[in-house]
Design a protein around this motif. Structure first.
Motif, mmCIF file in Angstrom:
data_model
loop_
_atom_site.group_PDB
_atom_site.id
_atom_site.type_symbol
_atom_site.label_atom_id
_atom_site.label_comp_id
_atom_site.label_asym_id
_atom_site.label_seq_id
_atom_site.Cartn_x
_atom_site.Cartn_y
_atom_site.Cartn_z
ATOM 1 N N ASP A 75 0.946 -1.235 -0.102
ATOM 2 C CA ASP A 75 0.035 -0.081 -0.162
ATOM 3 C C ASP A 75 0.756 1.414 0.020
ATOM 4 N N GLN A 76 2.279 1.126 -0.026
ATOM 5 C CA GLN A 76 3.247 2.336 -0.168
ATOM 6 C C GLN A 76 3.684 2.326 -1.606
ATOM 7 N N VAL A 77 4.029 1.255 -2.207
ATOM 8 C CA VAL A 77 4.620 1.098 -3.521
ATOM 9 C C VAL A 77 4.020 0.079 -4.146
ATOM 10 N N ALA A 78 3.270 0.386 -5.185
ATOM 11 C CA ALA A 78 2.247 -0.599 -6.352
ATOM 12 C C ALA A 78 3.141 -0.755 -7.675
ATOM 13 N N ILE A 79 3.019 -1.604 -8.294
ATOM 14 C CA ILE A 79 3.567 -1.932 -9.573
ATOM 15 C C ILE A 79 2.610 -1.455 -10.768
ATOM 16 N N ALA A 80 3.071 -0.887 -11.826
ATOM 17 C CA ALA A 80 2.464 -0.448 -12.968
ATOM 18 C C ALA A 80 3.292 -1.280 -14.271
ATOM 19 N N LEU A 81 2.540 -1.633 -15.190
ATOM 20 C CA LEU A 81 3.170 -2.404 -16.274
ATOM 21 C C LEU A 81 2.483 -1.571 -17.413
ATOM 22 N N ASP A 82 3.296 -1.330 -18.354
ATOM 23 C CA ASP A 82 3.096 -1.165 -19.593
ATOM 24 C C ASP A 82 3.538 -2.223 -20.752
ATOM 25 N N VAL A 83 2.398 -3.079 -20.878
ATOM 26 C CA VAL A 83 2.651 -4.216 -21.712
ATOM 27 C C VAL A 83 2.965 -3.911 -23.301
ATOM 28 N N ALA A 84 2.490 -2.757 -23.723
ATOM 29 C CA ALA A 84 2.759 -2.326 -25.071
ATOM 30 C C ALA A 84 2.505 -3.426 -25.874
ATOM 31 N N ALA A 85 1.273 -3.999 -25.944
ATOM 32 C CA ALA A 85 0.967 -5.472 -26.708
ATOM 33 C C ALA A 85 1.137 -5.328 -28.012
ATOM 34 N N SER A 86 0.631 -4.019 -28.610
ATOM 35 C CA SER A 86 0.734 -3.938 -30.038
ATOM 36 C C SER A 86 2.346 -4.446 -30.653
ATOM 37 N N GLU A 87 3.249 -4.518 -29.841
ATOM 38 C CA GLU A 87 4.519 -4.775 -30.402
ATOM 39 C C GLU A 87 4.698 -6.303 -30.478
ATOM 40 N N PHE A 88 4.065 -6.925 -30.059
ATOM 41 C CA PHE A 88 4.010 -8.483 -30.267
ATOM 42 C C PHE A 88 2.820 -9.193 -30.165
ATOM 43 N N ASN A 99 -3.450 -11.434 -9.894
ATOM 44 C CA ASN A 99 -3.831 -12.008 -8.783
ATOM 45 C C ASN A 99 -2.402 -12.393 -7.977
ATOM 46 N N THR A 100 -1.353 -12.344 -8.471
ATOM 47 C CA THR A 100 -0.149 -12.869 -7.781
ATOM 48 C C THR A 100 0.785 -11.531 -7.381
ATOM 49 N N TYR A 101 0.692 -10.506 -8.191
ATOM 50 C CA TYR A 101 1.656 -9.452 -7.639
ATOM 51 C C TYR A 101 0.926 -8.391 -7.573
ATOM 52 N N PRO A 102 1.525 -7.269 -6.923
ATOM 53 C CA PRO A 102 0.735 -5.875 -6.462
ATOM 54 C C PRO A 102 0.745 -4.797 -7.683
ATOM 55 N N ILE A 103 -0.116 -5.284 -8.858
ATOM 56 C CA ILE A 103 -0.080 -4.553 -9.800
ATOM 57 C C ILE A 103 -1.493 -3.712 -9.577
ATOM 58 N N LEU A 104 -1.183 -2.127 -9.831
ATOM 59 C CA LEU A 104 -2.441 -1.558 -9.897
ATOM 60 C C LEU A 104 -2.925 -0.874 -11.426
ATOM 61 N N SER A 105 -1.937 -0.768 -12.021
ATOM 62 C CA SER A 105 -2.206 -0.190 -13.319
ATOM 63 C C SER A 105 -1.583 -1.210 -14.704
ATOM 64 N N VAL A 106 -2.374 -1.240 -15.689
ATOM 65 C CA VAL A 106 -1.770 -1.891 -16.787
ATOM 66 C C VAL A 106 -2.156 -1.065 -18.152
ATOM 67 N N GLU A 107 -1.030 -0.744 -18.753
ATOM 68 C CA GLU A 107 -1.138 0.098 -20.109
ATOM 69 C C GLU A 107 -1.222 -0.901 -21.434
ATOM 70 N N ASP A 108 -1.952 -0.656 -22.221
ATOM 71 C CA ASP A 108 -2.122 -1.260 -23.504
ATOM 72 C C ASP A 108 -1.756 -2.703 -23.352
ATOM 73 N N PRO A 109 -2.647 -3.596 -22.579
ATOM 74 C CA PRO A 109 -2.715 -5.063 -22.279
ATOM 75 C C PRO A 109 -3.203 -5.741 -23.390
ATOM 76 N N PHE A 110 -3.536 -5.143 -24.377
ATOM 77 C CA PHE A 110 -3.990 -6.105 -25.684
ATOM 78 C C PHE A 110 -3.639 -4.882 -27.065
ATOM 79 N N ALA A 111 -3.326 -5.663 -28.031
ATOM 80 C CA ALA A 111 -2.884 -4.682 -29.169
ATOM 81 C C ALA A 111 -3.910 -3.920 -29.590
ATOM 82 N N GLU A 112 -3.474 -2.840 -30.334
ATOM 83 C CA GLU A 112 -4.210 -1.602 -30.854
ATOM 84 C C GLU A 112 -5.501 -2.285 -31.640
#
Ligand code: PGA
Ligand code: ZN
Length: 426
Positions: free
Chosen positions: A234-247, A276-289
């Motif tokens: 609750d102090q430091v959370a994870i964000a991912l940019d998947v940038a899924a259009s790249e793959f 469900n496994t990691y403290p992720i609170l933000s996900v960018e471009d999880p799927f391709a454009e």
């Protein structure tokens, strides 16, 4: 009129990847001067405004002599005489002058450098910092930063598939404290990599080079780094940019590192397991454009509890934001001024997002300059979040450090968005 534009001059400068880019100076009647610089992406959305490059053999076709001469020959004569305080009129003139749907005549690089230079000059003429000028007297907040710890994807020779593994210091009380927390996590991650013999320098945006044997190993290592730095989730959370259009394309996601091709449904299952496994609170471009169904399914499953950002999916365009609202395809937008070409269009995207209750993140590009305008934009427009890459390399640190100066200048009136920068019930 003291704020009349008298001079516009462009030159070629070099970005953080050692590639040419455009810088524009705008001077006003009263002597006020503003400078704007164009950044450059590497994992661009196909619907972004076009960056004008020379092509040909010289500098791998990346030179910007045409974009520079568009400013000096075409834009300058039309801008001179206009009022720098009327940003929307000036930007409108640029859009008309370009006259194409994707800014292919003048180039989004010439346009954004010019547009930012006008705003800077106007702020100077008013004796205001850019954030203050942009705020138009409304309340401002220092943004929650999203800061990269491991770089990947197109910014690290595709060493891992996921592009950004970032942290968000949601528990900090000030921007100053937020950076202390990130520094501790960044260096903990470096020590962890070193202890495994895996510390091999940094990627394009300054995050550690991702020498991992799977994408998930990066998530495990990041989670451990946060814990070793002494922070709770609750102090430091994870964000991912998947940038899924790249793959990903056509509903198939080809993960090079994991040596696996997933369908949209299978990729959704992988992402949901990670959430469900990691403290992720933000996900960018999880799927391709091109995968609206994937974006919708993801947002339907997790949009109540995490931020789902469209970057390549929305490219800072009002029409695409409106469509995503209708489709339920995401709940937040990345705002990249050079993706759309002018400050006014970026502002329209921000207003559309705000109206629909979307989260907002002002963002840099992977190719950057020493320009700190985005720190002012994120603060002055009170968007809530800022993403600039990692916590090394001065084209990144210039933006974080500028936020510290803004925070200090606000004195007792200062306010840090923290977890409220995310439009989530936390
Ligand atoms: P880019 O990537 O600047 O290389 O396009 C940044 C991002 O995807 O957020
Ligand atoms: Zn992105």
């Amino acid at each position: 009129m003291k704020t009349r534009i008298t001079h516009v001059h462009a030159r070629r400068i070099w970005d953080s990847r050692g590639r040419p880019t455009v810088e524009v100076d705008v001077t006003l009647q009263d002597g006020s001067k503003g400078t704007g610089m164009a950044p450059a992406g590497a994992s661009r959305g196909s619907r972004e405004a076009l960056e004008l490059r020379d092509g040909g053999e010289l500098l791998n076709g990346l030179d910007v002599s045409q974009a520079v001469s568009q400013v000096n020959q075409v834009i300058a004569p039309s801008l001179v005489g206009m009022d720098a305080l009327d940003q929307s009129q000036a930007d409108h003139m640029l859009i008309e002058l370009d006259g194409t749907p994707n800014k292919s005549r003048l180039g989004a690089n010439s346009m954004i450098a010019t547009s930012l230079a006008i705003a800077q000059a106007a702020a100077v003429s008013q004796g205001q910092a850019l954030w203050q000028y942009l705020s138009q007297g409304q309340a401002v907040r220092l943004p929650l930063p999203q800061i990269q710890i491991f770089g990947g994807g197109a910014h690290a020779g595709r060493r891992v598939d996921i592009q950004d593994f970032l942290v968000m210091p949601i528990g900090a009380q000030s921007f100053d404290e937020a950076l202390v927390m990130v520094a501790n996590v960044y260096h903990a991650a470096g020590q962890l990599m070193a202890s495994q013999g895996k510390r091999h320098g940094v990627a394009d945006e300054g995050g550690w080079w991702p020498d991992f044997s799977s994408n998930e190993e990066a998530l495990q290592t990041l989670t451990r780094s946060i814990e070793q730095a002494g922070y709770r989730h609750d102090q430091v959370a994870i964000a991912l940019d998947v940038a899924a259009s790249e793959f990903g394309q056509g509903g198939r996601y080809t993960l090079g590192l994991d040596q696996h091709v997933y369908s949209t449904d299978e990729w959704l299952a992988v992402l949901l397991r990670w959430l469900n496994t990691y403290p992720i609170l933000s996900v960018e471009d999880p799927f391709a454009e091109d995968d609206t169904a994937g974006m919708q399914a993801f947002t339907k499953h997790v949009g109540q509890r995490i931020q789902v950002i469209g970057d390549d999916y929305l490219v800072t365009r009002v029409d695409l934001i409106d469509a995503a609202v209708r489709d339920g395809a995401c709940n937040a937008v990345l705002l990249k001024p050079n993706q759309v070409g002018t400050l006014s269009e970026t502002r329209s995207a921000m207003l559309a997002a705000r109206q629909h209750g979307f989260g907002m993140v002002v963002s840099a590009r992977s190719g950057e300059t020493e320009d700190t305008a985005i720190s002012h934009i994120a603060t002055g427009w009170n968007v809530g979040q800022l993403k600039v890459g990692s916590f090394t390399r001065s084209e990144r640190m210039a933006k974080w450090n500028e936020c510290l100066r803004i925070e200090e200048s606000l004195g007792k009136n200062t306010s840090y968005a923290g977890k409220h920068g995310l439009k989530l019930a936390l």
